[in-house]
Motif scaffolding. Structure first.
Motif, PDB file in Angstrom:
ATOM      1  N   TRP A   1       0.750  -1.250   0.225  1.00  8.43           N
ATOM      2  CA  TRP A   1      -0.108  -0.277  -0.205  1.00  8.43           C
ATOM      3  C   TRP A   1       0.850   1.246   0.027  1.00  8.43           C
ATOM      4  O   TRP A   1       0.692   2.225  -0.889  1.00  8.43           O
ATOM      5  N   THR A   2       1.728   1.228   0.908  1.00  8.35           N
ATOM      6  CA  THR A   2       2.888   2.323   0.834  1.00  8.35           C
ATOM      7  C   THR A   2       3.488   2.794  -0.493  1.00  8.35           C
ATOM      8  O   THR A   2       3.406   3.825  -0.939  1.00  8.35           O
TER       9      THR A   2
ATOM     10  N   LEU B   1       2.638   1.640  -3.434  1.00 11.84           N
ATOM     11  CA  LEU B   1       1.555   2.383  -4.442  1.00 11.84           C
ATOM     12  C   LEU B   1       1.164   3.789  -4.241  1.00 11.84           C
ATOM     13  O   LEU B   1       0.511   4.334  -5.182  1.00 11.84           O
ATOM     14  N   THR B   2       1.360   4.306  -3.220  1.00 11.57           N
ATOM     15  CA  THR B   2       0.868   5.797  -2.855  1.00 11.57           C
ATOM     16  C   THR B   2       1.633   6.621  -2.557  1.00 11.57           C
ATOM     17  O   THR B   2       1.492   8.067  -2.630  1.00 11.57           O
ATOM     18  N   VAL B   3       2.983   6.450  -2.414  1.00  9.42           N
ATOM     19  CA  VAL B   3       3.931   7.494  -2.168  1.00  9.42           C
ATOM     20  C   VAL B   3       4.489   8.013  -3.408  1.00  9.42           C
ATOM     21  O   VAL B   3       4.506   7.578  -4.550  1.00  9.42           O
ATOM     22  N   GLU B   4       5.156   9.238  -3.477  1.00 13.15           N
ATOM     23  CA  GLU B   4       5.501   9.647  -4.667  1.00 13.15           C
ATOM     24  C   GLU B   4       6.899   9.178  -5.139  1.00 13.15           C
ATOM     25  O   GLU B   4       7.231   8.761  -6.185  1.00 13.15           O
TER      26      GLU B   4
ATOM     27  N   ARG C   1       4.971  -0.630  -9.777  1.00 13.25           N
ATOM     28  CA  ARG C   1       4.251  -0.667 -11.062  1.00 13.25           C
ATOM     29  C   ARG C   1       5.004  -0.998 -12.219  1.00 13.25           C
ATOM     30  O   ARG C   1       4.291  -1.332 -13.186  1.00 13.25           O
TER      31      ARG C   1
END
Length: 526
Positions: free
Chosen positions: A255-256, A258-261, A268
């Motif tokens: 989750w981290t 896939l969501t952090v810049e 990915r």
């Protein structure tokens, strides 16, 4: 008087294309790291004796190194992008060499575990860095050939480890298994400083601390749980807790990332169907390969009565056979693509593994060697082409992050395969022993006849009736256990052969992205 010109030490190496110079550098480091994955196992009993330590605490000499690898690997991509590939590679080589020196000088088990952690921090970065270096500098049309050469230490190191370690422990001193790394590490540092070129760095990146924390906890807990599960039991509270903690941490890590810049590892890349498929095929192949790498030494040492060094010598032809086909597989990969090469290798691997399902205590060393050579030829065909397909599908700017992911997954796949087959071996042995025990009973006429005949012979040799009967019962029990064990090995090899066949199906969809051949000597990006 004319001055005498002394040639520079690396003059001939500098004459090679740069990517071949890089290959030479990373092979030295990779071989050293891969050799260390198995060489220490042989020395552990001697270490326990020398330091007067208990078995449980001494196991951390092995698991500490493995956990250090799991913790540092995901961070390698960030370190490479921030500080440069050459700097981090030399730093990892320095850590590994310094750790080896300190391990050789260790004065007790806690100090040895601490120094193994330092060694693991260097070793954990070495393999991802090696792949990053190669895929950044090797022309796409030459990657198959280069990866075929690079794969040699990955196969030779783990196989040579028990042989070399057994010799050093038996005839020299256990500390030499670490001392040997010092001159090799010094050579690697010299070659790295002289030959490697620094890559571009970025100053705008931030370390994904949450991702680093979750990956460190997740992978280390998962790998430790998998390594201990076969001995402690999958239902053991400690194993359940470790696997639960590892799984929960990895979900938080996913989750981290896939969501952090700026993620620690670029997940990915799984959007690429080629990368995902190649990773899945690699998982199945690793399961099939690690099954035999785990099972054969146990069979040879525990049931054939061979020593560690003798087992290593018997398995050495397998590694040597791989050194013949691995460079060939790389050449073929560049010319005809991965599918024909990998499918051929998988079919041969499945056949040779199926042949192992017929071995027993009477199987000759000649027959074993022939089967292992067949497996070695097959392993040389399947290993590196699949990994090359996966890495070829990654954009150049994501190679550092993705090589970290590829290598940490390889560690997990290997540990998972070993844990599954260790559990399978134990469960099948219990099953077969129960089945055999149903027929080998005191009421069985054949058992009664055998017991009476052997008991009478022992009585004639001076034992009383009770002693003779106890000896016969013990021998009969050992024979039942031995038969059950051999049958359990046969089951495991049969299942491993089936796994290799299963891998053929997804392999049919593998394709090379990045390079398309368009006539002799030409290649364009797809």
């Amino acid at each position: 008087m004319a001055s005498l010109r002394i040639p520079k030490p690396h003059h001939r190496l500098h004459a090679l294309p740069y990517y071949w110079q890089a290959v030479i550098v990373v092979i030295v480091g990779s071989f050293m790291v891969m050799l260390d994955t198995t060489v220490v196992n042989i020395a552990l009993p001697r270490i326990i004796t020398v330091f007067g330590a208990d078995v449980h605490s001494s196991q951390y000499v092995l698991t500490g190194y493995m956990l250090a690898l799991a913790i540092i690997m995901p961070a390698t991509g960030y370190l490479t992008d921030t500080f440069g590939t050459k700097r981090i590679y030399l730093l990892s080589m320095l850590f590994f060499t310094l750790g080896s020196f300190l391990c050789a000088a260790a004065w007790n088990v806690p100090s040895l575990v601490l120094f193994r952690l330092l060694q693991g921090l260097g070793g954990g970065m070495m393999m991802p860095l090696a792949m990053t270096i190669l895929f950044k500098v090797v022309p796409p049309e030459e990657r198959g050939t280069v990866m075929g050469i690079f794969g040699l230490p990955m196969l030779l190191g783990p196989v040579l480890g028990p042989t070399l370690g057994g010799y050093l422990v038996e005839y020299v001193d256990w500390r030499f298994i670490f001392t040997l790394n010092i001159p090799v590490g010094a050579l690697g540092l010299l070659l790295g400083v002289t030959l490697l070129r620094e890559t571009e760095t970025r100053s705008d990146l931030q370390l994904d601390l949450r991702g680093f924390f979750f990956s460190a906890v997740g992978f280390s807990a998962l790998l430790y749980g998998l390594s201990e599960a076969p001995s402690d039991g999958w239902g053991s509270p400690s194993i359940v807790a470790l696997l639960t903690l590892g799984s929960a941490s990895l979900l938080a890590w996913l989750w981290t990332e896939l969501t952090v810049e700026h993620p620690l590892v670029e997940l990915r890349v799984f959007r690429s169907a080629t990368y995902s498929l190649a990773t899945f095929v690699n998982f199945i192949i690793t399961m099939g390969l690690f099954s035999t790498m785990f099972l054969m030494p146990i069979f040879l040492q525990n049931f054939r009565g061979l020593g560690a060094m003798e087992s290593g010598i018997l398995m050495l032809p397998q590694a040597l056979a791989s050194t013949l086909t691995m460079p060939i597989s790389g050449k073929l990969f560049d010319k005809i693509g991965p599918r024909p090469v990998v499918v051929t290798g998988l079919l041969l691997l499945a056949y040779s593994t199926w042949e192992l399902s017929f071995i027993n205590l009477a199987t000759s060393n000649t027959d074993l060697t022939r089967i292992l050579v067949e497996r070695g030829l097959a392993m040389g065909l399947v290993m590196m082409p699949v990994m090359t397909v996966a890495m070829n599908s990654i954009p150049p700017h994501l190679i550092a992050r993705s090589s970290s992911l590829t290598n940490v997954l390889r560690q997990v796949f290997g540990s998972f395969g070993t844990a599954i087959f260790a559990t399978l071996l134990s469960s099948r042995q219990t099953f077969h022993q129960a089945i055999i025990s149903q027929t080998v009973t005191p009421e069985s006429l054949s058992v009664q006849t055998t017991v009476a005949r052997v008991q009478a012979g022992l009585v004639q040799h001076g034992l009383d009736l009770a002693q003779a009967k106890a000896a016969v019962v013990m021998a009969l029990y050992k024979q039942v256990a031995m038969s059950a064990a051999v049958m359990s090995f046969e089951d495991c090899f049969y299942i491993a052969a089936a796994i290799c066949l299963v891998a053929v199906i997804p392999t049919l969809w593998l394709r090379t992205t990045g390079v398309v051949r368009r006539g002799p000597g030409s290649a364009v990006m797809e």
